[in-house]
Every structure is written in structure tokens, then in C-alpha cells.
Scaffold this active site. Structure first.
Site, PDB file in Angstrom:
ATOM      1  CG  ASP A 168      -2.131  -0.834   1.053  1.00 43.19           C
ATOM      2  OD1 ASP A 168      -2.554  -1.015  -0.094  1.00 43.19           O
ATOM      3  OD2 ASP A 168      -2.672  -1.320   2.053  1.00 43.19           O
ATOM      4  N   GLY A 247      22.442  -8.390   0.535  1.00 49.04           N
ATOM      5  CA  GLY A 247      23.487  -7.779  -0.282  1.00 49.04           C
ATOM      6  C   GLY A 247      24.788  -8.562  -0.251  1.00 49.04           C
TER       7      GLY A 247
END
Ligand code: CAO
Length: 425
Positions: A168, A247
Site C-alpha cells: 500500500d 546484499g
């Protein structure tokens, strides 16, 4: 001081969370946001998750600051007429209705574009064109269909949705960028255009690194994932990776002093290669600086569980804040797990306006998240959300130029919420 978007007027047809997030940001940058709500009920969130009976919920108030509210029954002839007038006076119409609602209301894009060729029409839908384009979507559905849930959680557990509302609020952020970009293009072209963001697309965009990993799988195991060190083979799709770093620098959530009783006594610890020697000294393993099994990032990859278990022996002797202080002295990237309670009480977040206290006429004081995007030339003052229809007459007078008699006629038509309007005043 002037505001960045002070000359922009937004016809805000949004409801629930995704669209209101977008228009609240635009309001914080100075746009005049006129929220159009259905008479009687308004945005459904006004009455959802209410903590105080008959008072606008925090769900609503925290997503609708700095806006004006008008009621308008857009299914009546008078309501359609007023809506058409408002479209002529606004720069942007923002909506996140279910698929086809605007068309059924009698306002497909072609009609709106004829009414006001300069109007930008910005929409959020659950899906873009394709097999699911007619489906309604809420937050968690978007997290599931956009790739976030399949890659969140632990390998041997269920897919998980996250507390961060990436479906949202994430899509609302995307839409806001689309709107200001279209406004910028309009300064050259003079034309409005459609801006659309599908929630699935927004979530997939935020899950980009997992599509990266999906393609890396074709060339071998994902060595930074714990399961590599555990000797568990990879399947054909990006797996869930628990708290492994997404990462190139391995990281984990580790226990800190007090973890037995405090659910948030943890720290995120990153074994950044640049500071590996300092990490070894702090945790009491100076030999790891030169040992061939630990000295280089590739050597460490199959041993991450062992390495983080050793680091955790050290973090468990410190509180998360002590660990943060010690590690940051040596530039070791880390971050304590902060609870909502701790964030609500954080003095620096209050000082920067990221956490704000707002006063509301029926609720009293409450906390909200202010604008996280700071512009040095466009200050933000967070003002309370409007009561339902609080500004109906004001907008009819100021924006449409209606006389007192015309306003009375509008009320008599039933297109706006007369009694509530008077109650609000
Ligand atoms: N006056 C009269 N009618 C109004 C009105 C007004 N001011 N505002 C809305 N309505 C009517 C619409 O015309 C529509 O009527 P029809 O279905 O008869 O055409 C009706 O309200 C329902 O609209 P909706 O489909 O948008 O609402 P819903 O509660 O059934 O669904 C939601 C809600 C969020 C699932 C849906 O709007 C949606 O999928 N939106 C797009 C994706 C999105 O933004 N989802 C995130 C929401 S936050 O989790």
C-alpha cells in the site's frame, strides 16, 4: 516560506491506505488536497480499527493529514455535475478504486480528458493489464503476488508478509513520483496524462534483488545464503533466507543481553569486509584476521553460521545499545532492533519531525509519522486530518465560486452530507 507544490490542486478520490499515502505526501509538499468522500460513511477506514468509539480511527487520521474533506455522492446527477466542475478546477485526480469503478461512475479517461485536457489522472490498481486486471487487492495480497512473501521468512517455514506496508504505502510512494513527473512534463507539453501503478509491480520493484538472485541461481548456489554453508541444495526459485543480508556483505540478527525476556533485544550485525580485522579484535578472535578459513570473504561464506555464532557470543554480553556504541566506534555497520515503543519515544525523530504529535478535535493528541522526505526549501507542518465533510461548503465557495444560495441548493439536492456538515461545524 513557500511550499514546493503550493500551486497544485489535487482531487483526492483515494481511500484505505495506498492512495491516501500518496496524496498525504503531496499535501505535505504544499498541494491543496481535496478528499472526496461518500456521504454518511466517508473513507471506510474512518470507522475501522477504532480505539475510541465514534472517533476517526488512527488508521484514517495517520494517512490523511493536511487534507480538506468534502462529501459528494458521485452516483447522483448533481454529484456528477459537481465532480465535473471540480475536475475543471484541479491539476490532478488521484484514485485507487477497484477496477472499472471510475468507468461505471461515468468518468472513463477519455471523458475526463475531454472535461479537462490538462488534468493528470493517477490510479493505483492491484494488477496491471493481464489475467488479474479485474481483481481487487489489499496490502498482503500485493506482498504475495509481487514476490515479497515467497522470499520472506525462513527456508523451512511459511512464506511471510512483512509489517512494512510495501504494497500500500510503497505503491503510494511510487504513484507520488509518477504524479510529480507528469506535472513536470505538463510544464512543457501543456497536457495531462494517465499515471498508473499496479501494486504487484510496486512490490516487485521493491523485491528487485530477489529477481537478481533468481537469475544468479542458473549459475550456481547463492553462496551468501545460510543454506549454502549448511549444505542444503537450492531449488529452482529464490528461497526464503531468514535474516541473511540481501546484499554482498553477510549479516544476521544476533541476540543481545536481555534477549531471554525482551523480544527486541537483538542487533543486526554486518560482517563488512572492510572492517573484518576490527571485528576479529572486538570478538576476541585476532587469529581469524590471517587464518585461511576466515581471512577473506570467499573463505568465510561456507562458515557463516559458525562465524555469526561466535559473534553472537560477544553481542550477548552487551545490550543492543552498548553493542551499537562499541561497534560504531570502529565503523562496523550494525543496527539495534528498535520497537515501536522505542521509536515513539526517540528524541531525535521528534526533533526532525519524522515523529510528530498532532492534536485532533475529537481524539485529542496522538502520534504520527511525519514526512520522511525533507526539502530544505519546503518545510512541512503536519496538520490534523479533516472530519468527514468538514470542508464541503468551503470548497464549493472557494474552489467552485458558489454563492450561499447555490450551496444551499447543493445541500437540498442530497448530493452532499448536509447534517454531518452542520454537525462538524
Ligand atoms: N459516491 C458514491 N459512490 C462512491 C463514492 C462516492 N463518493 N466513492 C466510491 N463509491 C462507490 C464506487 O462507485 C463503487 O461502486 P460500484 O462498485 O457500484 O461501481 C463502490 O463505491 C466501491 O468501490 P471499490 O470497489 O473501490 O471499493 P471496495 O470497498 O469494494 O474495494 C479495494 C476496496 C481497496 C479492494 C478496491 O478499491 C481496490 O482494489 N482498489 C485498488 C487497489 C488498492 O488500492 N488497494 C489497496 C487498498 S489499501 O489496502
Amino acid at each position: 516560506m513557500e511550499k514546493a507544490l503550493q500551486d497544485v490542486r489535487i482531487l483526492d478520490f483515494t481511500h484505505v491506505q495506498s492512495g491516501p499515502t500518496c496524496t498525504q505526501l503531496l499535501a505535505w509538499f504544499g498541494a491543496d488536497v481535496i478528499k472526496v468522500e461518500r456521504p454518511g460513511t466517508g473513507d471506510i477506514t474512518r470507522g475501522q480499527l477504532q480505539d475510541i468509539p465514534n472517533v476517526d480511527s488512527l488508521y484514517f487520521t495517520m494517512l490523511n493529514h493536511n487534507k480538506r474533506s468534502i462529501t459528494l455522492d458521485t452516483k447522483t446527477a448533481k454529484g456528477k455535475e459537481l465532480l465535473t466542475e471540480l475536475m475543471r478546477k484541479c491539476d490532478v485526480l488521484v484514485e485507487n478504486f477497484g477496477p472499472g469503478v471510475l468507468d461505471r461512475m461515468g468518468f472513463p479517461w477519455e471523458t475526463i480528458h475531454k472535461i479537462n485536457p490538462k488534468l493528470i489522472v493517477a490510479s493505483i490498481k492491484g494488477f496491471g493489464p493481464g489475467p488479474y486486471e479485474d481483481c481487487k487487492v489489499y496490502e498482503n495480497i500485493a506482498q504475495c503476488t509481487g514476490g515479497a512473501a515467497s522470499t520472506t521468512g525462513f527456508r523451512d517455514g511459511l512464506p511471510l508478509v512483512t509489517g512494512a506496508q510495501i504494497g500500500d504505502s510503497g505503491t503510494g510512494l511510487h504513484l507520488a513520483l509518477g504524479i510529480v513527473t507528469a506535472l513536470y512534463q505538463r510544464t512543457q507539453s501543456g497536457r495531462g496524462q494517465r499515471v498508473t501503478v499496479a501494486m504487484q509491480d510496486g512490490v516487485l520493484n521493491l523485491s528487485r534483488v530477489k529477481l537478481r538472485d533468481q537469475q544468479r541461481l542458473a549459475h550456481g548456489p547463492l553462496k551468501e545464503y545460510s543454506q549454502y554453508g549448511e549444505g542444503i541444495p537450492f531449488g529452482d526459485a529464490t528461497p526464503r533466507a531468514g535474516n541473511d543480508s540481501g546484499g554482498g556483505q553477510p549479516g544476521r540478527i544476533l541476540k543481545c543481553k536481555g534477549w531471554e525476556s525482551d523480544p527486541n533485544a537483538y542487533i543486526y550485525f554486518i560482517t563488512q569486509a572492510q572492517v573484518w580485522d576490527r571485528i576479529c579484535d572486538i570478538i576476541g578472535e585476532p587469529d581469524w584476521k590471517t587464518h585461511p578459513d576466515y581471512a577473506t570473504p570467499p573463505a568465510r561464506l561456507p562458515r557463516l553460521n559458525e562465524i555469526f555464532a561466535r559473534i553472537e557470543q560477544w553481542t550477548m554480553t552487551k545490550t543492543k545499545f552498548e553493542a551499537m556504541e562499541i561497534l560504531n566506534r570502529d565503523n562496523i555497520p550494525c543496527g539495534p532492533i528498535l520497537s515501536m515503543k522505542e521509536l515513539a519515544e526517540d528524541a531525535s525523530l521528534r526533533a526532525t519531525g519524522t515523529v510528530v504529535e498532532v492534536d485532533h478535535p475529537t481524539r485529542g493528541k496522538y502520534l504520527s509519522v511525519g514526512n520522511p522526505i525533507k526539502l530544505s526549501d519546503s518545510p512541512v507542518e503536519v496538520t490534523r486530518s479533516p472530519l468527514l465533510g468538514e470542508h464541503t461548503d468551503e470548497v464549493l465557495r472557494e474552489v467552485l465560486g458558489f454563492s450561499a444560495q447555490q450551496i444551499a441548493d447543493v445541500h437540498a439536492s442530497g448530493a452532499v452530507d448536509g447534517p454531518r456538515q452542520q454537525a462538524a461545524e
